[in-house]
Scaffold this motif. Structure first.
Motif, PDB file in Angstrom:
ATOM      1  N   THR A   1       0.832  -1.209   0.000  1.00 15.51           N
ATOM      2  CA  THR A   1       0.000   0.000   0.000  1.00 15.51           C
ATOM      3  C   THR A   1       0.863   1.254   0.000  1.00 15.51           C
ATOM      4  N   ASN A   2       1.946   1.246   0.763  1.00 14.56           N
ATOM      5  CA  ASN A   2       2.849   2.404   0.779  1.00 14.56           C
ATOM      6  C   ASN A   2       3.431   2.666  -0.602  1.00 14.56           C
TER       7      ASN A   2
ATOM      8  N   SER B   1      -6.140   4.221  -6.153  1.00  9.70           N
ATOM      9  CA  SER B   1      -7.237   5.190  -6.092  1.00  9.70           C
ATOM     10  C   SER B   1      -7.761   5.236  -4.667  1.00  9.70           C
ATOM     11  N   LYS B   2      -7.737   6.394  -4.067  1.00  5.35           N
ATOM     12  CA  LYS B   2      -8.224   6.514  -2.696  1.00  5.35           C
ATOM     13  C   LYS B   2      -9.743   6.392  -2.671  1.00  5.35           C
TER      14      LYS B   2
ATOM     15  N   GLN C   1     -12.359  -3.125  -6.004  1.00  7.64           N
ATOM     16  CA  GLN C   1     -10.913  -3.278  -6.132  1.00  7.64           C
ATOM     17  C   GLN C   1     -10.534  -4.730  -6.403  1.00  7.64           C
ATOM     18  N   LYS C   2     -11.181  -5.648  -5.687  1.00  6.14           N
ATOM     19  CA  LYS C   2     -10.880  -7.069  -5.882  1.00  6.14           C
ATOM     20  C   LYS C   2     -11.377  -7.548  -7.253  1.00  6.14           C
TER      21      LYS C   2
ATOM     22  N   PRO D   1     -12.700   3.226  -8.492  1.00  4.97           N
ATOM     23  CA  PRO D   1     -11.245   3.110  -8.627  1.00  4.97           C
ATOM     24  C   PRO D   1     -10.820   2.991 -10.088  1.00  4.97           C
ATOM     25  N   ARG D   2      -9.572   3.297 -10.373  1.00  7.86           N
ATOM     26  CA  ARG D   2      -9.050   3.217 -11.741  1.00  7.86           C
ATOM     27  C   ARG D   2      -8.927   1.755 -12.150  1.00  7.86           C
ATOM     28  N   THR D   3      -8.966   1.524 -13.448  1.00 13.93           N
ATOM     29  CA  THR D   3      -8.854   0.171 -13.978  1.00 13.93           C
ATOM     30  C   THR D   3      -7.418  -0.093 -14.451  1.00 13.93           C
TER      31      THR D   3
END
Length: 249
Positions: A54-55, A64-65, A107-108, A158-160
């Protein structure tokens, strides 16, 4: 390489989420102390992996937050049953718990779409390629459903990462491993959909998750049948069939 470094770090982060969930579940059903200590260690190491991945995603600007909400300075209580309404009349905006569940599933799902896209172009078996394509299309359908839950209230998705698949046609893994991996992820998605369903407080969202669980279950079953047909599914230990013993005595 079949995938870019960008997708690989995304993959590691999502798989770490799966690992944290499963290892904590393994602790809760283990009685032997050595097993409990082992799974606790695995949980800690997987949390460290998630934290590092994640960092990197944040540092590189890849992730994407999640959507943010305006902070209210007072506590509200539900006063009417219309809070649960989903089909008729004015619907309330999606709440923070529902947003969190939908965004995590998105996200998943994005991770599975890219995995199935890549595997579909390198699998040697026509049946495995077709199954990967079916899985990708179903995951895209579910992603659009989840996206609509947020976009209705002007929240972002979120972005793809489909562009992170290279043009390689050389299989990095066997058809057996690729099929088993995807079939396992599809089965795991059912559990996450079920968790999201359990926290939904709007009827229309609950129905969406129930339908997606059914569709994902049918696809996962077809994957298991394909594994069986090819002799790739190992049978777990089973309880003794007492009726069979008595019949053959």
């Amino acid at each position: 390489p079949l995938f870019t470094d960008t997708y690989m770090i995304v993959y590691l982060q999502i798989m770490a989420i799966h690992g944290m969930t499963r290892y904590s579940g393994a602790v809760s059903i283990s009685i032997r102390e050595d097993q409990r200590q082992y799974f606790i260690k695995c949980s800690y190491e997987t949390m460290e992996l998630y934290n590092r991945a994640t960092n990197i995603l944040l540092h590189k600007g890849i992730i994407s937050k999640p959507p943010t909400l305006n902070n209210k300075q007072k506590i509200d209580f539900v006063k009417e049953q219309t809070f649960l309404r989903g089909w008729f009349g004015k619907r309330r905006p999606i709440n923070a718990v529902e947003i969190s569940a939908a965004y995590l599933n998105m996200q998943k799902t994005l991770m599975k779409i890219v995995l199935e896209l890549g595997f579909s172009q390198v699998a040697r078996s026509t049946e495995v390629r077709d199954y990967m394509e079916r899985g990708r299309k179903l995951c895209e359908k579910h992603f659009n459903i989840l996206t609509s839950m947020l976009e209705e209230d002007n929240l972002h998705a979120p972005r793809t990462f489909e562009s992170e698949v290279t043009d390689s046609t050389v299989p990095p893994f066997s058809d057996k491993l690729m099929l088993y991996h995807v079939a396992t992820l599809l089965s795991t998605a059912i559990a996450y959909y079920g968790e999201a369903l359990s926290v939904c407080q709007r009827r229309d969202l609950s129905v969406d998750y129930a339908r997606m669980i059914t569709e994902m279950g049918l696809l996962a079953e077809d994957g298991a049948n394909l594994l069986i047909d090819n002799g790739w599914m190992e049978q777990p230990p089973t309880a003794t069939d007492r009726g069979d013993l008595a019949k053959n005595k």
